[in-house]
Structure formats: structure tokens, C-alpha cells
Design a protein around this motif. Sequence first.
Motif, PDB file in Angstrom:
ATOM      1  N   CYS A 297       0.804  -1.231   0.000  1.00 27.94           N
ATOM      2  CA  CYS A 297       0.000   0.000   0.000  1.00 27.94           C
ATOM      3  C   CYS A 297       0.831   1.272   0.000  1.00 27.94           C
ATOM      4  O   CYS A 297       0.369   2.326   0.451  1.00 27.94           O
TER       5      CYS A 297
ATOM      6  N   VAL B 217      -0.288   2.903  -4.826  1.00 27.67           N
ATOM      7  CA  VAL B 217      -1.585   3.587  -4.755  1.00 27.67           C
ATOM      8  C   VAL B 217      -1.810   4.438  -6.004  1.00 27.67           C
ATOM      9  O   VAL B 217      -2.898   4.435  -6.600  1.00 27.67           O
TER      10      VAL B 217
ATOM     11  N   GLY C 193      -3.115   2.611  -8.899  1.00 28.58           N
ATOM     12  CA  GLY C 193      -4.445   2.046  -8.773  1.00 28.58           C
ATOM     13  C   GLY C 193      -4.487   0.647  -8.197  1.00 28.58           C
ATOM     14  O   GLY C 193      -5.504  -0.045  -8.325  1.00 28.58           O
ATOM     15  N   VAL C 194      -3.415   0.216  -7.552  1.00 29.59           N
ATOM     16  CA  VAL C 194      -3.390  -1.120  -6.954  1.00 29.59           C
ATOM     17  C   VAL C 194      -4.314  -1.149  -5.735  1.00 29.59           C
ATOM     18  O   VAL C 194      -4.199  -0.315  -4.836  1.00 29.59           O
ATOM     19  N   GLU C 195      -5.207  -2.098  -5.714  1.00 29.58           N
ATOM     20  CA  GLU C 195      -6.136  -2.247  -4.600  1.00 29.58           C
ATOM     21  C   GLU C 195      -5.601  -3.309  -3.642  1.00 29.58           C
ATOM     22  O   GLU C 195      -5.472  -4.471  -4.002  1.00 29.58           O
ATOM     23  N   ASP C 196      -5.287  -2.878  -2.454  1.00 28.96           N
ATOM     24  CA  ASP C 196      -4.742  -3.770  -1.428  1.00 28.96           C
ATOM     25  C   ASP C 196      -5.072  -3.148  -0.089  1.00 28.96           C
ATOM     26  O   ASP C 196      -5.468  -1.974  -0.011  1.00 28.96           O
ATOM     27  N   THR C 197      -4.939  -3.906   0.960  1.00 29.00           N
ATOM     28  CA  THR C 197      -5.133  -3.357   2.296  1.00 29.00           C
ATOM     29  C   THR C 197      -4.000  -3.804   3.199  1.00 29.00           C
ATOM     30  O   THR C 197      -3.433  -4.889   3.013  1.00 29.00           O
TER      31      THR C 197
ATOM     32  N   ARG D  49      -0.265 -11.873  -2.137  1.00 32.45           N
ATOM     33  CA  ARG D  49      -0.467 -11.057  -3.336  1.00 32.45           C
ATOM     34  C   ARG D  49       0.292 -11.734  -4.470  1.00 32.45           C
ATOM     35  O   ARG D  49       1.514 -11.605  -4.594  1.00 32.45           O
TER      36      ARG D  49
END
Length: 493
Positions: free
Chosen positions: A39, A44, A47-51, A110
Motif C-alpha cells: 500500500c 496507490v 491504482g493497486v487495490e490492497d489493504t 499477493r
Amino acid sequence: MAGAYTAAREGLSVTIVEATDRFGGTFAYSGGGGMWYPCNPVLVRAGVEDTIDDALRYYREVVGDRTPAELQDTYVRGGAALIEYLERDEHFAFKILPWPDYYSSAVGARNDGMRHIVSKAVPDERLGRFRGLVRGPLDHERLGAPQPDLLTGGRALVGRFLWAMADQPAVTAHLDTALVDLVVQGGRVVGAVVEHDGVRRVIRTRRGVLLATGGFECNDAMRAEYGVPGAARDTMGAPANHGWAHRAAIAAGAAVDLMDQAWWAPGLIHPDGRAAFALCFTGGIFVDRHGRRFANESAAYDRLGREILRAMADGSVATPFWMIYDSRAGEQPPVLATNVSFSPTEEYLARRLWVQADTLAELADQIGVPAATLEATVNRFNEFAARGDDDDFGRGREAFDRAFTGGASPLVPIDTPPYRAAAFGVSDLGTKGGLRTDADARVLDTDGVPIAGLYAAGNTMAAVSGETYPGGGNPIGASLLFSHRAALHMAGI
């Protein structure tokens, strides 16, 4: 470098002490120079979606309770803020280099590699007073290849730190200067004894000493003392990584952990007799002394290295052991990343590090394994390759197994004579055992109490990842982050 840079940026005066004639240590040998920071701003923006919760879930599942949860949490959460901190300085620039997590089936993994970034390249000429002083690359040091003017991989980030500090008068640096001892007064570390050209001097400190001198992988006596398998000859560690900082800190009362551990890898044996870290296998199989496979050859290198060590411990594998492959792609073993480039083929053949034969039975005779067993092993593997699934070791079932084959199966038949074998041993990227620390990189004593004025990071610090290697860029990422946190703590931030 990260600690020195942070301290200088926060207004402290800094002295960098380096035992060799170049800066950068083992990091400067890394062809990628990656950082595992979930993250972070670079990801970010793309546009990488991660938490962070997913990343932390993954990290904790892989590492377990072998290291303190506070350290694991600090590492996983802290990388993004460090990149944000660095990007506020125009000397730093990063890009994404997709690299799958090493335990693809673990919860939170991931598998598209979108937790991994690297520094953008930088010309050496920008480094000012530090120009020409970055260690590496390996081909330059081991094979005499010219040193490139463009700093890439690990050398790029080392160079960017030096570039950022080149014009800062508060930063002094000493090469060819070794740590001898720490100066302790009233239970606090207040300086260090260093040696240059046989002359010793004391450097006094007001805020603290950060030990980030690598591991002790180049010290065979120390490896034997702590039970680290392998040999200094086969490490990828920088040449002065002899554990002097470990010794000095232990004498000052520091506690240690993971001292029998290293970052492992299979090592292709080169004509100089050294086994060098190799990865990205696009074919071939490893066989033991009985001619049988014993591991998933496409597994992440530390996981594969540990399987090799287990086989060595039970006596089924000796050094060298052999990769069996065929001639479908030529004479060289199917290894995309050797880290030290291939020497001319005739040099391997002359030293019988590579052998070939028209039949598997003849090849078996040359490498000293039973012919019938080797033939049966290859036939069984070829059956797996035909149907695309490895019943024995699951090769190809995890994302990392297919990372270097464009997603295709790594099960490549061995059916094109002449048949070939290449000698392998065990290599490492350095030891990972070291000084126990808290989340601010403060070194702890044997009672778990911080030793005032003493900090550690990198392979001088007991690795936050414990006995595992969760993903590419984890050693470097942790080294940078805890060095940074040490300097912030010294600065009272």
C-alpha cells in the motif's frame, strides 16, 4: 544509508563508517533492489487495490509467532510512510517491479506481485563527492567486468541516498574503517572505537550508534559457532561481513536471536569453485545422491534452499548435487538469473561442473547416481509434464512457480539428448540472525531492556521475518525501515 540520511535530514550530524573501500554492502549486489512495502504511494498511484490488513494477515500467517507481533506490525504498516517520506525529496524516485509473494497459497498473499517496488536508476555522475564509491555489481567484483556508469537495482537506491547526502556538511564518511568496539559509559553506548590503516580512534556520539553492518556470513568460524550451514565461500554477502558489530554489541550486553539462520538459495557452482545464488529456473530437475527428485525446483529460493538443507541433514543430498536437464535450449542450464554471469561453457566442462551424455544411463554414471533410478525419475517427471501437474512436489501449483515462465507450466520434459547435468550447492544472501530490537530498532539486553544509545538494523538485527522469507524485498525493506526508525528515535521524533 537510510538511517544516516534520515538523521541528517532531521538536523543531526552524522558519521558513516564503512569497513570496505565502497558503500552499499550486500544491497549493492541486488539486481532488483526491491522493497516489500504494501500500500505504498507508488502502488496507490498506479491504482493497486490492497489493504494493510490483508498484507498483515499474510505476513503473520507466514512468519507465525517466531518474532514479536509488534515488530511484524511495525514493518508491514511502516513501509508506505517511509516511501512517502523519501518521495518528498527530489533525490528519490521509485517504480513498480511486480514480484509475487513467496507463499502464494497463504491467506492474504499477493500473487500479482503488487507489493514490490524498486528505485529508478540514477547516473553515478550525480553522486558528487561519493561518485564511483558504490559497491558492485557482482560481475565487476568477481569477473572483472567494467563497472557501469548507470546505477541500477540495489546500487540505484544506495546511490540516491549518497546523492542526497553529498552536499550536506553535517555528513562525514570514512571508508576502509572497521568497527572494533563500542564505548559504554553508565550503561549507555556513547561512541565507537574504529580502526583505519592500523590506527584506532574513538568517535563519540550524543544521540546513538546505529549498527547496520550486514551479517556474519563471511566468517566461517562464527558460522560454525552458531550452526549456520554452508560456507563463507558460497555466500553472496559483502566481503567485510564478518560479524564485528554483532561481537561488539554482545560484549555490551545485547541479546541475540536467529543466529543459526540465513537467507538461503540454491547456488550454481561456477568455475571459481563458488556456489552463487541462482533463481528463475525454467526447466530441469534436482536429484539427490540416489537419483531421485527431492523438492519443488521452482519454489521461491529460500523455501527451496531450506528443502536442500533438510535433504543434506538427512544424508540424501551432498555437495555438489545435480540439476538434470536436456539440450532443448542449448548447453547452459535453464537458469534465467545466475546473479554472477555464466562463464564460457568450456570452463564448466573442463572442471566437470557440467557434464553431458547421449543417454540418461551414461549421465547417471558420470554424476555417480544409479542409472535405473535416474531413468525412472526422469520418466516420472516427463509424465507429470505431459499432463501439467506434479504429483510429487506440486511444482507449478503456486504463483511464484510460474513467475518466470510467463504463466506457463514449469514442468518441461527432459527428452532431448544429449542429456546434461550441472553442479549445484547451497548459497545464501547473508545471515539473518542478530541483535534483538524493539520497534524503534533499539537493541535489547538479555533482560529485554533497551540499551541506551544502541540501535541495529539490516542483517545485524535479528530478522523480523524469523525463519521465513515472506517476499522479495523483505530483507531490504526491513533494513531501510528500521534504520529510518532508529534515526527518527535518535532525533526525538
